[in-house]
Design a protein around this motif. Structure first.
Motif, PDB file in Angstrom:
ATOM      1  N   ASN A 265      11.912  -1.984  -8.633  1.00  0.00           N
ATOM      2  CA  ASN A 265      11.658  -2.595  -6.931  1.00  0.00           C
ATOM      3  C   ASN A 265       9.779  -1.671  -7.494  1.00  0.00           C
ATOM      4  O   ASN A 265       9.184  -1.250  -8.299  1.00  0.00           O
ATOM      5  CB  ASN A 265      11.818  -0.511  -6.371  1.00  0.00           C
ATOM      6  N   PRO A 266       8.442  -1.720  -6.371  1.00  0.00           N
ATOM      7  CA  PRO A 266       7.323  -1.498  -6.832  1.00  0.00           C
ATOM      8  C   PRO A 266       6.722  -0.351  -7.255  1.00  0.00           C
ATOM      9  O   PRO A 266       5.777  -0.046  -8.029  1.00  0.00           O
ATOM     10  CB  PRO A 266       6.631  -2.020  -5.448  1.00  0.00           C
ATOM     11  N   ASP A 298       3.247  -3.324   7.103  1.00  0.00           N
ATOM     12  CA  ASP A 298       3.215  -2.250   5.963  1.00  0.00           C
ATOM     13  C   ASP A 298       4.177  -1.232   7.018  1.00  0.00           C
ATOM     14  O   ASP A 298       4.967  -0.268   6.747  1.00  0.00           O
ATOM     15  CB  ASP A 298       2.220  -0.765   5.975  1.00  0.00           C
ATOM     16  N   GLY A 299       4.066  -1.610   8.595  1.00  0.00           N
ATOM     17  CA  GLY A 299       5.164  -0.975   9.885  1.00  0.00           C
ATOM     18  C   GLY A 299       6.649  -1.105   9.124  1.00  0.00           C
ATOM     19  O   GLY A 299       7.130   0.078   9.041  1.00  0.00           O
ATOM     20  N   LYS A 305      11.807   2.148   4.943  1.00  0.00           N
ATOM     21  CA  LYS A 305      11.666   3.351   3.595  1.00  0.00           C
ATOM     22  C   LYS A 305      11.337   2.975   2.353  1.00  0.00           C
ATOM     23  O   LYS A 305      11.720   3.873   1.081  1.00  0.00           O
ATOM     24  CB  LYS A 305      12.815   4.400   3.786  1.00  0.00           C
ATOM     25  N   ARG A 306      11.046   1.616   2.183  1.00  0.00           N
ATOM     26  CA  ARG A 306      10.562   1.648   1.355  1.00  0.00           C
ATOM     27  C   ARG A 306       9.597   2.592   0.070  1.00  0.00           C
ATOM     28  O   ARG A 306       9.738   1.906  -1.417  1.00  0.00           O
ATOM     29  CB  ARG A 306      10.294  -0.029   1.271  1.00  0.00           C
ATOM     30  N   GLU A 307       9.015   3.074   0.598  1.00  0.00           N
ATOM     31  CA  GLU A 307       7.434   3.758  -0.317  1.00  0.00           C
ATOM     32  C   GLU A 307       6.894   2.880  -0.829  1.00  0.00           C
ATOM     33  O   GLU A 307       6.315   3.671  -1.934  1.00  0.00           O
ATOM     34  CB  GLU A 307       8.862   5.040  -1.611  1.00  0.00           C
ATOM     35  N   TYR A 308       6.093   2.519  -0.404  1.00  0.00           N
ATOM     36  CA  TYR A 308       4.885   1.343  -0.916  1.00  0.00           C
ATOM     37  C   TYR A 308       4.662   0.595  -0.051  1.00  0.00           C
ATOM     38  O   TYR A 308       5.029   0.022   1.235  1.00  0.00           O
ATOM     39  CB  TYR A 308       5.569   0.764  -1.835  1.00  0.00           C
ATOM     40  N   ALA A 311       0.018  -3.855  -0.044  1.00  0.00           N
ATOM     41  CA  ALA A 311      -1.442  -3.576  -1.212  1.00  0.00           C
ATOM     42  C   ALA A 311      -1.118  -2.902  -2.515  1.00  0.00           C
ATOM     43  O   ALA A 311      -1.571  -3.768  -3.901  1.00  0.00           O
ATOM     44  CB  ALA A 311      -2.771  -2.703  -0.604  1.00  0.00           C
ATOM     45  N   GLU A 312      -0.342  -2.616  -2.170  1.00  0.00           N
ATOM     46  CA  GLU A 312       0.959  -1.346  -3.018  1.00  0.00           C
ATOM     47  C   GLU A 312       1.454  -2.914  -4.123  1.00  0.00           C
ATOM     48  O   GLU A 312       1.121  -2.886  -5.747  1.00  0.00           O
ATOM     49  CB  GLU A 312       1.002  -0.685  -3.413  1.00  0.00           C
ATOM     50  N   PHE A 313       2.468  -4.142  -3.420  1.00  0.00           N
ATOM     51  CA  PHE A 313       2.786  -4.613  -3.926  1.00  0.00           C
ATOM     52  C   PHE A 313       2.148  -5.804  -4.618  1.00  0.00           C
ATOM     53  O   PHE A 313       2.645  -6.293  -5.494  1.00  0.00           O
ATOM     54  CB  PHE A 313       4.095  -5.287  -3.369  1.00  0.00           C
ATOM     55  N   CYS A 314       1.222  -6.305  -3.814  1.00  0.00           N
ATOM     56  CA  CYS A 314      -0.346  -7.049  -4.161  1.00  0.00           C
ATOM     57  C   CYS A 314      -0.523  -6.817  -5.464  1.00  0.00           C
ATOM     58  O   CYS A 314      -0.951  -7.301  -6.233  1.00  0.00           O
ATOM     59  CB  CYS A 314      -0.801  -7.719  -3.305  1.00  0.00           C
ATOM     60  N   ARG A 315      -1.266  -5.409  -6.113  1.00  0.00           N
ATOM     61  CA  ARG A 315      -1.452  -5.300  -7.170  1.00  0.00           C
ATOM     62  C   ARG A 315      -0.725  -5.287  -8.035  1.00  0.00           C
ATOM     63  O   ARG A 315      -0.887  -6.203  -9.664  1.00  0.00           O
ATOM     64  CB  ARG A 315      -1.751  -3.474  -6.124  1.00  0.00           C
TER      65      ARG A 315
END
Length: 532
Positions: A265-266, A298-299, A305-308, A311-315
Motif C-alpha cells: 500500500n502507498p 481524495d474524498g 480510510k486509506r491514509e494517503y 498526490a502521494e500515490f502519484c509520487r
C-alpha cells in the motif's frame, strides 16, 4: 514432522471454548495418515502459500493429496473473505462436501473472521496462524470430532508472523516458492474484511525468511514471490525495514533466479522509494510492483480510510518510473464505493488515463458484513456496473506492449500457458511472454525475439544463437513431492507401511495378552478343582 496431539475428554477450561476446542463424537477407529485429502484454495498468494504448507504437512504424515474430490475422504477448504463471490463459492463447496458425505475442514480468512457463522457450525476450523496443526485437525475430523483452532502465534508477548516458514510444503509449481513475510496490516480500511481475519501486523524475522529462500533454491526453485497483506509495512513491528530484508535476500539469489515483490500500500512504501528503486535495478529482482490506489479522489480515499492522498500515490509511480525505466506498476480500483460521486469517479478515470497501467484490477464495491462501509448507503447496482464498464473501456483503449515488437528479450520460463500450447515466461519487468512449448525449456532462461503483442501478453520466437541456461542450483523437485524434509525423512509409502505394521503389531499383542489371560484363568480353575 508434526506430531498429532490427540484430544481427550478431560480438556482444560481454556481448551473448551469455540476458539480453541474440540467436540467429541462417537466414531470408528481409523489408521491416521492413510486417507485421501482434497485441498482447495481461494484468494491471494498468501492463501496459496498456506495451502502449500498444509499439503506438505499432510503428505509428510502419509496422507495422499488428490485432485479428485469425490474420491477423497476429507476436504480441506482454504477460504478468502475479500469479496462476496469468493465466500459464496466457499459456502457452496462446504454444502457440496456435506451432501457427498465427506469430512470437511475449513481454513482461511472466512472462518477466522467470522467463526460463529451458521454455515460453519459443526465443522473443524484451522485458523490462519494455526496451519502447523493441520495434521491434528484432519485426524480429529476423520474420527468425527469437531476441532477449532483460532489462536494467534506470539513471540515474547507480541504477535508473530504465524507458523514456521521452515515447515514441509508441496509447491503447486516446483519452480516457484511463495514466502509470506508478514501477516496482517497497519491499516483500518472501512471496506476490508481481511483485517478481521489476519489482524494487526506480524512480521517474520529476516533470518527465517532468508533461510527459507536458501532452502528453496537448493531444491531447484528459480523464482521467489514475497507476499503478505502489505509488504511495504514489513518489519515495523520488529524494528527492521523492507529494504533491509530485500538486500539480504538479493545476496543469496543464485545467478539467473528471480525475486518478485508482492502488493504494497502507498503509505508504507513512501518511506523507502529510493531504496526500493535501487533494489529493483538489480537484474535478479523483477522491476514490478503492485500498488493499489483504489480511487482517484481524495474524498473517497478519506472515506475508505486509506491514509494517503492521490498526490502521494502519484509520487510513488512517478519516482519508480523515473528511477527504474520500464518498471511495471499494477494497481486496483474499486468502482461504486458508497460515497463516490460522479465527480469523484471522473477523477479516477483521469488518473487511469494518465498512467495507462498495463495491469489494472477493476472491482465493483461489495459490502462486507461487519465493516463500516457495509453500513453506508449503497450506490444503485446499475450505476456501479456502468462505472465499471466505463473504466474497463479506458483500460481496453490502449495496448501497452506494441512498441516492444521486434525486441530481443531474456526471459525466465516457469509454467504452462492456459492454451497448453505455449510456455509462460517473464522478462525483467514481469511482463508475460509466451514461448513455444519445446522440451526442456521449463525452468530455463532463454532469449526470444518478440514477434506478436496482445493486450496482456507478448509472443516470442526462440533465438537461434542463444543456448537456454538453467539458473537452478539443482534439479527441481517432482510435482507433488514434499519440500523441506530432511534426507532421512520417511516417504509417504514408508509411513503408510509403518502404520499398517503398527496396527498388526497391536492386534497381535492383544491376541497374545488375551491368550495369556485365558491360560492363567484355566490354570486357576484347574487348581481350584484339584483342591475340592
Amino acid at each position: 514432522m508434526p506430531r498429532v496431539r490427540k484430544r481427550k475428554a478431560a480438556l482444560t477450561k481454556e481448551q473448551r471454548p469455540e476458539e480453541n476446542g474440540v467436540h467429541k463424537v462417537e466414531c470408528d477407529s481409523i489408521i491416521p495418515g492413510t486417507q485421501k485429502v482434497y485441498l482447495k484454495t481461494w484468494g491471494c498468494a498468501h492463501n496459496s502459500s498456506d495451502s502449500e504448507y498444509m499439503a506438505g504437512q499432510l503428505a509428510a504424515y502419509g496422507y495422499n493429496i488428490i485432485d479428485d474430490k469425490l474420491a477423497a475422504d476429507v476436504w480441506v477448504l482454504n477460504s478468502c473473505t475479500v469479496k462476496n463471490p469468493a465466500e459464496d463459492h466457499f459456502r457452496n463447496e462446504i454444502k457440496a462436501g456435506r451432501e457427498a458425505g465427506k469430512k470437511v475442514v475449513v481454513a482461511g480468512c472466512v472462518p477466522q473472521g467470522a467463526p460463529r457463522s451458521e454455515f460453519l457450525q459443526g465443522l473443524s476450523v484451522i485458523g490462519v496462524q494455526q496451519i502447523d496443526r493441520v495434521v491434528e485437525v484432519v485426524e480429529e475430523a476423520l474420527k468425527g470430532n469437531s476441532v477449532r483452532l483460532l489462536g494467534k502465534k506470539k513471540v515474547e508477548g507480541k504477535k508473530a508472523g504465524g507458523a514456521s516458514l521452515l515447515l514441509p510444503k508441496v509447491r503447486r509449481n516446483p519452480l516457484i516458492e511463495i514466502i509470506s513475510i508478514n501477516t496482517g496490516c497497519l491499516n483500518q480500511c472501512s471496506y476490508c474484511k481481511t483485517k478481521h481475519a489476519r489482524g494487526e501486523l506480524g512480521s517474520y524475522p529476516i533470518e527465517e525468511i532468508v533461510t527459507r529462500a536458501q532452502q528453496s533454491f537448493s531444491e531447484g526453485v528459480c523464482e521467489i514471490w514475497l507476499t503478505s497483506e502489505d509488504t511495504g509495512a514489513y518489519g515495523r513491528d520488529i524494528g527492521v525495514t523492507l529494504p533491509e530484508l530485500l538486500w539480504q535476500l538479493v545476496e543469496v539469489i543464485p545467478e539467473g533466479c528471480r525475486l518478485r515483490l508482492g502488493m504494497t500500500n502507498p503509505p508504507y512504501i513512501l518511506d523507502h522509494l529510493e531504496e526500493i528503486a535501487k533494489i529493483m535495478q538489480d537484474h535478479r529482482v523483477y522491476a514490478f510492483l503492485h500498488v493499489p490506489v483504489q480511487s482517484g479522489s481524495d474524498g473517497v480515499l478519506g472515506e475508505m480510510k486509506r491514509e494517503y492522498t492521490v498526490a502521494e500515490f502519484c509520487r510513488v509511480v512517478d519516482t519508480l518510473r523515473d528511477r527504474v525505466p520500464g518498471i511495471t506498476i499494477a494497481t486496483d480500483i474499486i468502482c461504486g464505493f458508497p460515497t463516490e460521486t460522479e465527480e469523484d469517479f471522473q477523477e479516477t478515470l483521469n488518473l487511469c488515463a494518465k498512467y495507462k497501467f498495463p495491469s489494472l484490477f477493476i472491482n465493483q464495491f461489495y459490502p462486507r458484513p461487519g465493516t463500516p462501509a457495509a453500513k453506508m448507503q449503497r450506490i444503485p447496482t446499475k450505476e456501479v456496473k456502468n462505472r465499471s464498464r466505463r473504466l474497463t473501456d479506458i483500460f481496453q483503449s490502449y495496448r501497452p506492449y506494441d512498441h516492444k515488437l521486434g525486441e530481443r528479450q531474456e526471459v525466465l520460463v516457469t509454467e504452462e500457458a492456459h492454451d497448453r500450447s505455449h510456455w509462460v515466461a517473464h522478462n525483467k519487468f514481469y511482463e508475460q511472454v509466451l514461448v513455444p512449448k519445446e522440451e526442456n525449456l521449463l525452468g530455463k532462461i532463454v532469449e526470444v525475439e518478440i514477434i506478436e503483442t496482445g493486450k496482456h501478453y507478448m509472443k516470442g520466437r526462440l533465438s537461434q544463437t542463444h543456448t537456454p541456461s538453467s539458473p537452478s542450483l539443482s534439479t527441481p523437485l517432482p510435482q507433488g513431492e514434499v519440500s523441506g524434509l530432511p534426507p532421512t525423512a520417511l516417504t509417504k509409502t514408508q509411513t503408510k507401511e509403518d502404520f499398517a505394521k503398527q496396527e498388526r503389531y497391536i492386534i497381535l499383542s492383544f491376541v497374545l495378552l488375551i491368550s495369556a489371560l485365558l491360560a492363567k484363568l484355566a490354570w486357576v480353575c484347574l487348581t481350584m478343582l484339584n483342591q475340592i
